[in-house]
Write a protein that holds these residues in place. Structure first.
Motif, PDB file in Angstrom:
ATOM      1  N   MET A  45       0.829  -1.197   0.000  1.00 53.11           N
ATOM      2  CA  MET A  45       0.000   0.000   0.000  1.00 53.11           C
ATOM      3  C   MET A  45       0.873   1.261   0.000  1.00 53.11           C
ATOM      4  SD  MET A  45      -1.482   2.542   2.224  1.00 53.11           S
ATOM      5  CE  MET A  45      -0.888   1.874   3.731  1.00 53.11           C
ATOM      6  N   ALA A  46       1.900   1.285   0.821  1.00 57.66           N
ATOM      7  CA  ALA A  46       2.789   2.451   0.884  1.00 57.66           C
ATOM      8  C   ALA A  46       3.504   2.660  -0.455  1.00 57.66           C
ATOM      9  CB  ALA A  46       3.795   2.289   2.024  1.00 57.66           C
ATOM     10  N   TYR A  47       3.909   1.590  -1.093  1.00 62.42           N
ATOM     11  CA  TYR A  47       4.569   1.709  -2.403  1.00 62.42           C
ATOM     12  C   TYR A  47       3.621   2.345  -3.420  1.00 62.42           C
ATOM     13  CZ  TYR A  47       6.706   0.628  -6.835  1.00 62.42           C
ATOM     14  OH  TYR A  47       7.230   0.740  -8.101  1.00 62.42           O
ATOM     15  N   CYS A  48       2.357   1.925  -3.396  1.00 62.55           N
ATOM     16  CA  CYS A  48       1.384   2.499  -4.330  1.00 62.55           C
ATOM     17  C   CYS A  48       1.185   3.984  -4.071  1.00 62.55           C
ATOM     18  CB  CYS A  48       0.052   1.766  -4.226  1.00 62.55           C
ATOM     19  SG  CYS A  48       0.124   0.101  -4.874  1.00 62.55           S
ATOM     20  N   LEU A  50       3.465   6.047  -2.595  1.00 67.08           N
ATOM     21  CA  LEU A  50       4.699   6.827  -2.683  1.00 67.08           C
ATOM     22  C   LEU A  50       5.493   6.586  -3.959  1.00 67.08           C
ATOM     23  CD1 LEU A  50       5.807   6.375   1.036  1.00 67.08           C
ATOM     24  CD2 LEU A  50       4.748   8.398  -0.005  1.00 67.08           C
ATOM     25  N   GLY A  51       5.310   5.428  -4.597  1.00 64.45           N
ATOM     26  CA  GLY A  51       5.997   5.151  -5.849  1.00 64.45           C
ATOM     27  C   GLY A  51       7.463   4.812  -5.719  1.00 64.45           C
ATOM     28  N   SER A  52       7.924   4.571  -4.514  1.00 66.66           N
ATOM     29  CA  SER A  52       9.335   4.263  -4.289  1.00 66.66           C
ATOM     30  C   SER A  52       9.428   3.174  -3.225  1.00 66.66           C
ATOM     31  CB  SER A  52      10.063   5.521  -3.814  1.00 66.66           C
ATOM     32  OG  SER A  52      11.266   5.200  -3.148  1.00 66.66           O
ATOM     33  N   VAL A  53      10.210   2.158  -3.509  1.00 70.02           N
ATOM     34  CA  VAL A  53      10.386   1.071  -2.551  1.00 70.02           C
ATOM     35  C   VAL A  53      11.021   1.597  -1.263  1.00 70.02           C
ATOM     36  CG1 VAL A  53      11.584  -1.112  -2.110  1.00 70.02           C
ATOM     37  CG2 VAL A  53      10.527  -0.713  -4.329  1.00 70.02           C
ATOM     38  N   GLN A  54      12.052   2.408  -1.403  1.00 71.56           N
ATOM     39  CA  GLN A  54      12.735   2.916  -0.214  1.00 71.56           C
ATOM     40  C   GLN A  54      11.814   3.807   0.619  1.00 71.56           C
ATOM     41  OE1 GLN A  54      16.611   4.482  -0.782  1.00 71.56           O
ATOM     42  NE2 GLN A  54      16.857   5.046   1.336  1.00 71.56           N
ATOM     43  N   ASP A  55      11.058   4.680  -0.039  1.00 71.75           N
ATOM     44  CA  ASP A  55      10.119   5.527   0.699  1.00 71.75           C
ATOM     45  C   ASP A  55       9.046   4.678   1.382  1.00 71.75           C
ATOM     46  OD1 ASP A  55      11.499   7.781  -0.063  1.00 71.75           O
ATOM     47  OD2 ASP A  55      10.055   8.390  -1.609  1.00 71.75           O
TER      48      ASP A  55
END
Length: 191
Positions: A45-48, A50-55
């Motif tokens: 969900m966070a990746y979707c 933020l668009g960044s794996v690290q973020d």
């Protein structure tokens, strides 16, 4: 295998509610089980958002640190995973508001593909469609985006989405309707 009487069941077999109570009492092993149990969907969900794996990893880690600190305040009025989604969504929204502007595409070097079976034209088309969807998602207001991601990508029911976003189920349905309509319009050239 029969458990000997008098011994508590292994932590991994316990429900979230009991693990949260134990963790609030300082049991780090119980909290570790909760982290393992819920990290993957929260990261997705966070990746979707933020668009960044690290973020995404940073947001989820920050959310779990915040949850650990706030466990004594957790009153079990919502399921643990709903509470974690709420914390993670809020963290993602905070991170997005503080973000630097994106890097222009011509500043990023092209990566080499090792899969020779995919044609460059097909790969370019898929990349362009994914970029168009990412742009369309980014143009949604944050409430619509969060509701769409939680429903369409995470599969949460309306009631849980309402709890995560601090709105009513009716508001969630309205946001999803608007988000779907906007995305459908934005993606119409790709049909």
């Amino acid at each position: 295998m029969i458990e000997p009487t008098g011994f508590p069941p292994p932590a991994c077999d316990l429900p979230d509610r009991l693990l949260a109570v134990r963790a609030a009492e300082g049991d780090e092993d119980s909290f570790a089980v909760l982290v393992r149990r819920h990290s993957r969907p929260l990261l997705a969900m966070a990746y979707c958002m933020l668009g960044s794996v690290q973020d995404a990893e940073d947001a989820v880690q920050d959310a779990f640190v915040s949850a650990w600190r706030r466990l004594p305040e957790y009153r079990h009025s919502a399921e643990f995973h709903t509470w974690m989604y709420r914390i993670t969504v809020n963290r993602c929204l905070t991170m997005r508001s503080r973000r630097l502007p994106p890097i222009p595409l011509d500043a990023v070097p092209e990566s080499e593909t090792s899969d020779e079976s995919s044609s460059p034209a097909r790969t370019a088309e898929q990349d362009a469609a994914a970029a168009a969807l990412a742009r369309a998602l980014g143009e949604l207001d944050t409430g619509q985006q969060a509701c769409w991601i939680l429903r369409e990508l995470q599969g949460l029911p309306y009631k849980e989405i309402a709890a995560v976003t601090h709105t009513s189920e009716q508001a969630v349905r309205r946001r999803l309707f608007r988000a779907r309509r906007s995305l459908q319009e934005a993606m119409s050239p790709w049909r």
